[in-house]
Design a protein around this motif. Sequence first.
Motif, short mmCIF file in Angstrom:
data_model
loop_
_atom_site.label_atom_id
_atom_site.label_comp_id
_atom_site.label_asym_id
_atom_site.label_seq_id
_atom_site.Cartn_x
_atom_site.Cartn_y
_atom_site.Cartn_z
N ILE A 241 0.86 -1.18 0.00
CA ILE A 241 0.00 0.00 0.00
C ILE A 241 0.90 1.23 0.00
O ILE A 241 1.72 1.41 0.90
N GLU A 242 0.76 2.06 -1.01
CA GLU A 242 1.49 3.32 -1.05
C GLU A 242 0.62 4.42 -0.45
O GLU A 242 -0.62 4.34 -0.50
N VAL A 243 1.25 5.43 0.12
CA VAL A 243 0.53 6.52 0.77
C VAL A 243 0.85 7.83 0.06
O VAL A 243 2.02 8.11 -0.25
N MET A 244 -0.19 8.61 -0.19
CA MET A 244 -0.03 9.93 -0.81
C MET A 244 -0.66 10.97 0.10
O MET A 244 -1.82 10.84 0.51
N ILE A 245 0.11 12.00 0.43
CA ILE A 245 -0.36 13.02 1.38
C ILE A 245 -0.40 14.38 0.72
O ILE A 245 0.59 14.83 0.12
N ALA A 246 -1.54 15.04 0.85
CA ALA A 246 -1.68 16.45 0.48
C ALA A 246 -1.95 17.21 1.76
O ALA A 246 -3.03 17.11 2.34
N GLN A 261 11.39 4.86 7.95
CA GLN A 261 11.78 3.79 8.86
C GLN A 261 11.01 2.50 8.59
O GLN A 261 11.56 1.40 8.64
N ALA A 262 9.69 2.66 8.30
CA ALA A 262 8.83 1.50 8.08
C ALA A 262 8.86 1.01 6.64
O ALA A 262 8.17 0.05 6.29
N GLN A 263 9.63 1.69 5.80
CA GLN A 263 9.75 1.35 4.37
C GLN A 263 8.40 1.39 3.66
O GLN A 263 8.09 0.55 2.82
N VAL A 264 7.60 2.37 4.05
CA VAL A 264 6.33 2.64 3.36
C VAL A 264 6.59 3.67 2.27
O VAL A 264 7.16 4.73 2.54
N ARG A 265 6.20 3.35 1.06
CA ARG A 265 6.42 4.31 -0.02
C ARG A 265 5.46 5.48 0.15
O ARG A 265 4.24 5.31 0.09
N LEU A 266 6.02 6.66 0.37
CA LEU A 266 5.23 7.84 0.67
C LEU A 266 5.44 8.89 -0.42
O LEU A 266 6.59 9.24 -0.74
N HIS A 267 4.33 9.38 -0.96
CA HIS A 267 4.36 10.47 -1.93
C HIS A 267 3.87 11.71 -1.19
O HIS A 267 2.66 11.90 -1.01
N PHE A 268 4.80 12.53 -0.76
CA PHE A 268 4.45 13.71 0.05
C PHE A 268 4.34 14.92 -0.86
O PHE A 268 5.35 15.41 -1.37
N LEU A 269 3.12 15.39 -1.07
CA LEU A 269 2.90 16.51 -1.98
C LEU A 269 2.92 17.86 -1.28
O LEU A 269 2.94 18.89 -1.94
#
Length: 396
Positions: A241-246, A261-269
Motif C-alpha cells: 500500500i502506497e501513501v499519498m499526502i496532500a 523507517q517502516a519502508q512505506v512508499r510515501l508520496h508527500f505533496l
Amino acid sequence: MRLAILTSHPIQYQAPIFRELARRMDLEVFFAHRPTPRQQADAGFGVAFDWDIDLATGYPHQFLANTARKPGVDHFFGCDTPAIAQALREGGFDALLVCGWALKSYLQGIVAARRLNIPVLVRGDSHLLTPRRRLKAWAKQAAYPRLLRFFDAALYVGQNSLAYYRHYGYPPTRLHFSPHCIDTDWFATRATPQAREALRAGLSIAEGSRVMAFAGKLIERKRPLDLIEAAALCRSGGHAIEVMIAGDGPMREAVLARAAQAQVRLHFLGFRNQSEMPAFYAACDGLALTSSGQETWGLVANEAQACGRPVIVSDQCGCAPDLAVDSDSGRTVETGNVKALAAALIDLPGGAGMKAALASLVQRYSVGAAVDGIEAALSSCLEKAASPRRISGALT
C-alpha cells in the motif's frame, strides 16, 4: 424572502451554498473576519496562502469591521462586529442564519435579531463525540436545552449533528436537514482519468499499485501517523500500500521519518490548493480520514467520494454515520485501531456496487440538498412569524 447570513470568513465549502441560495432568494452574506495568509498558516496548514478559487463572487456580501483586539476565527473574542446590529436593522431582512455560536460576532447577530423580532436560524456541525470534562458537560446539560431554543430553527448537517440537538431536547419540529456538502460537479468534472494518469506518472506510481490518500493538516488530532502504521502492517503481511499526502503542518518531519523507517512508499505533496485537489483524488484509490473526536465532520471525505473514491473513516469523525456506513462506499474503523485500519485498506470497496453507492451519497449530500433544507427551515420560520398566535421572543 430576504435572508441575512452571518459567518466567520470566506470558506471554500460555504461559497457554493451561498451562490445557490442567491439564485433562489434575496440574500446578503456578512463576514466577520478577513483572514490573512499568515493566519491560514497559523491555523495548522503549515504554509501561508490564499485560496486559489474565488470564494466571494456570485452572491451579495460585505465584510463587517472586526474590532477585536486580536482578530481571528480561532477564539471566541476574535470576531467582534457590533456593526451587525445596524446592518440587520437597516437591511429589511426576514430572517438571520448564523453559522454557529462559538464567536462573539454570532452572539451579537443573535441578540440584534431577537431585538428586531427577526427569526434566527442556525447551521453548524456540533456533535457529542468531543471529550468533555465532567463539569463542562454538566453545565452544558443544564443550560443548552433552554439556550438552544432561542433559535427558531436548527439545520443539522448529519446524523451526529441531529443526535446533538436531540440530546439537548431541541423541538423536533424545528429541525431541518441541510447536509454538509461540497460542489460535487466541480470536483467530479476535474477528477478525470487523464488527471489520474498525469499525477501518477509524475510520482512514478506503477499501474495497478494501490495508493491511499491522506488530505489535511499534519497535526495530532488528524492522526496522520495511523495511516503510515497501517500501511506498514499491510506491507509486513504481503500487501503493498502506497501513501499519498496532500497537506502540511507540525507533524511533517515525524510522518516522513516514520514512513522511511517502516519502508512505506510515501508520496508527500505538501500543501495543495483547492484547484489541485481533484487530480489528487483521481490519482488515489481511496481516502483515509483517521482523525479523533475534534473532527466535527471531515469534508475531504465528501471531496473524495465526489471524485469516485471510497473512504475509510475513524468512528470519531462527524461524517462517519453518514458517509461510511455502507460497505460499498466506505468503511468505519475504531479511532487509533491501526490493525482495523490496515484490514480496511486491504478490503477497500470497488466495482459497480461502489459506484452506485457513491452516486447516491453524492446526491444526498449535495449543495442542492443543503439549500433545500435552508429554504424549508426559512419557510417554516416565516409561517410561524406570520401566525397571530406567535408571541414575540417566546422560548416554547
